[in-house]
Scaffold this motif. Structure first.
Motif, PDB file in Angstrom:
ATOM      1  N   ASN A 268      -6.802   0.789  -5.923  1.00  0.00           N
ATOM      2  CA  ASN A 268      -7.921   1.392  -5.212  1.00  0.00           C
ATOM      3  C   ASN A 268      -7.449   2.287  -4.068  1.00  0.00           C
ATOM      4  O   ASN A 268      -8.041   3.332  -3.811  1.00  0.00           O
ATOM      5  CB  ASN A 268      -8.868   0.311  -4.695  1.00  0.00           C
ATOM      6  N   GLY A 269      -6.390   1.890  -3.390  1.00  0.00           N
ATOM      7  CA  GLY A 269      -5.821   2.723  -2.336  1.00  0.00           C
ATOM      8  C   GLY A 269      -5.300   4.048  -2.881  1.00  0.00           C
ATOM      9  O   GLY A 269      -5.494   5.107  -2.274  1.00  0.00           O
ATOM     10  N   ILE A 270      -4.654   3.998  -4.039  1.00  0.00           N
ATOM     11  CA  ILE A 270      -4.153   5.224  -4.671  1.00  0.00           C
ATOM     12  C   ILE A 270      -5.316   6.124  -5.085  1.00  0.00           C
ATOM     13  O   ILE A 270      -5.281   7.337  -4.868  1.00  0.00           O
ATOM     14  CB  ILE A 270      -3.253   4.884  -5.881  1.00  0.00           C
ATOM     15  N   ILE A 271      -6.356   5.538  -5.659  1.00  0.00           N
ATOM     16  CA  ILE A 271      -7.523   6.327  -6.077  1.00  0.00           C
ATOM     17  C   ILE A 271      -8.146   7.034  -4.878  1.00  0.00           C
ATOM     18  O   ILE A 271      -8.413   8.243  -4.921  1.00  0.00           O
ATOM     19  CB  ILE A 271      -8.563   5.437  -6.796  1.00  0.00           C
ATOM     20  N   ILE A 272      -8.371   6.296  -3.803  1.00  0.00           N
ATOM     21  CA  ILE A 272      -8.990   6.877  -2.615  1.00  0.00           C
ATOM     22  C   ILE A 272      -8.101   7.957  -2.013  1.00  0.00           C
ATOM     23  O   ILE A 272      -8.584   9.033  -1.641  1.00  0.00           O
ATOM     24  CB  ILE A 272      -9.308   5.785  -1.575  1.00  0.00           C
TER      25      ILE A 272
ATOM     26  N   SER B 158      -8.125   0.925   3.860  1.00  0.00           N
ATOM     27  CA  SER B 158      -8.210  -0.453   4.342  1.00  0.00           C
ATOM     28  C   SER B 158      -9.647  -0.945   4.337  1.00  0.00           C
ATOM     29  O   SER B 158      -9.941  -2.053   3.870  1.00  0.00           O
ATOM     30  CB  SER B 158      -7.632  -0.563   5.757  1.00  0.00           C
ATOM     31  N   ILE B 159     -10.561  -0.131   4.854  1.00  0.00           N
ATOM     32  CA  ILE B 159     -11.971  -0.529   4.903  1.00  0.00           C
ATOM     33  C   ILE B 159     -12.535  -0.710   3.487  1.00  0.00           C
ATOM     34  O   ILE B 159     -13.268  -1.666   3.219  1.00  0.00           O
ATOM     35  CB  ILE B 159     -12.786   0.496   5.713  1.00  0.00           C
TER      36      ILE B 159
ATOM     37  N   GLY C  42      -4.373   0.061   1.038  1.00  0.00           N
ATOM     38  CA  GLY C  42      -4.975  -0.860   0.074  1.00  0.00           C
ATOM     39  C   GLY C  42      -4.416  -2.260   0.189  1.00  0.00           C
ATOM     40  O   GLY C  42      -5.156  -3.248   0.119  1.00  0.00           O
ATOM     41  N   ILE C  43      -3.128  -2.356   0.378  1.00  0.00           N
ATOM     42  CA  ILE C  43      -2.484  -3.670   0.549  1.00  0.00           C
ATOM     43  C   ILE C  43      -2.977  -4.343   1.828  1.00  0.00           C
ATOM     44  O   ILE C  43      -3.302  -5.536   1.844  1.00  0.00           O
ATOM     45  CB  ILE C  43      -0.944  -3.527   0.555  1.00  0.00           C
TER      46      ILE C  43
END
Length: 121
Positions: A69-73, A56-57, A113-114
């Motif tokens: 980006n959420g999946i990558i992280i 989220s951040i 991410g969402i």
């Protein structure tokens, strides 16, 4: 801030939050009657919270492609968690639990991410 810096920042924040939670678990184990059978479930919950916070951040600043980006992280976070726990336990085997954690982490990374993309600052 560019995308790579945001991803690294999210990853670092996720790991710091996890270390904080692991510190809390260790204090609970030492000072209470917290049963060791609950450790795995507690770690899953704390990892979920860590992934949600970190993704989220990171995606708040990126402000687009929150799912990717959420999946990558989350994948990078899970890789760090897997490698560090494998070194500690001296066991690099992949089990159903490992696969479950990876899938669960990816889902939560997507959700984080969402959430991050939709937060207006």
């Amino acid at each position: 801030m560019n995308k790579l810096k945001c991803i690294i920042k999210g990853l670092v924040i996720s790991n710091i939050v996890s270390l904080f939670f692991l510190f809390i678990i260790s204090i609970l184990l030492l000072n209470t009657n917290f049963k060791e059978q609950y450790i795995e479930g507690t770690i899953i919950i704390f990892s979920a919270i860590s992934i949600l916070i970190g993704t989220s951040i990171a995606t708040i600043k990126i402000n687009k492609y929150g799912i990717i980006n959420g999946i990558i992280i989350s994948i990078l976070y899970m890789l760090i968690l897997y490698i560090s726990s494998s070194f500690i336990c001296n066991d690099f085997s992949v089990s159903i639990s490992t696969i479950f954690m990876l899938i669960f982490g990816i889902i939560l990374g997507t959700l984080g991410g969402i959430i991050g993309v939709n937060i207006k600052y």
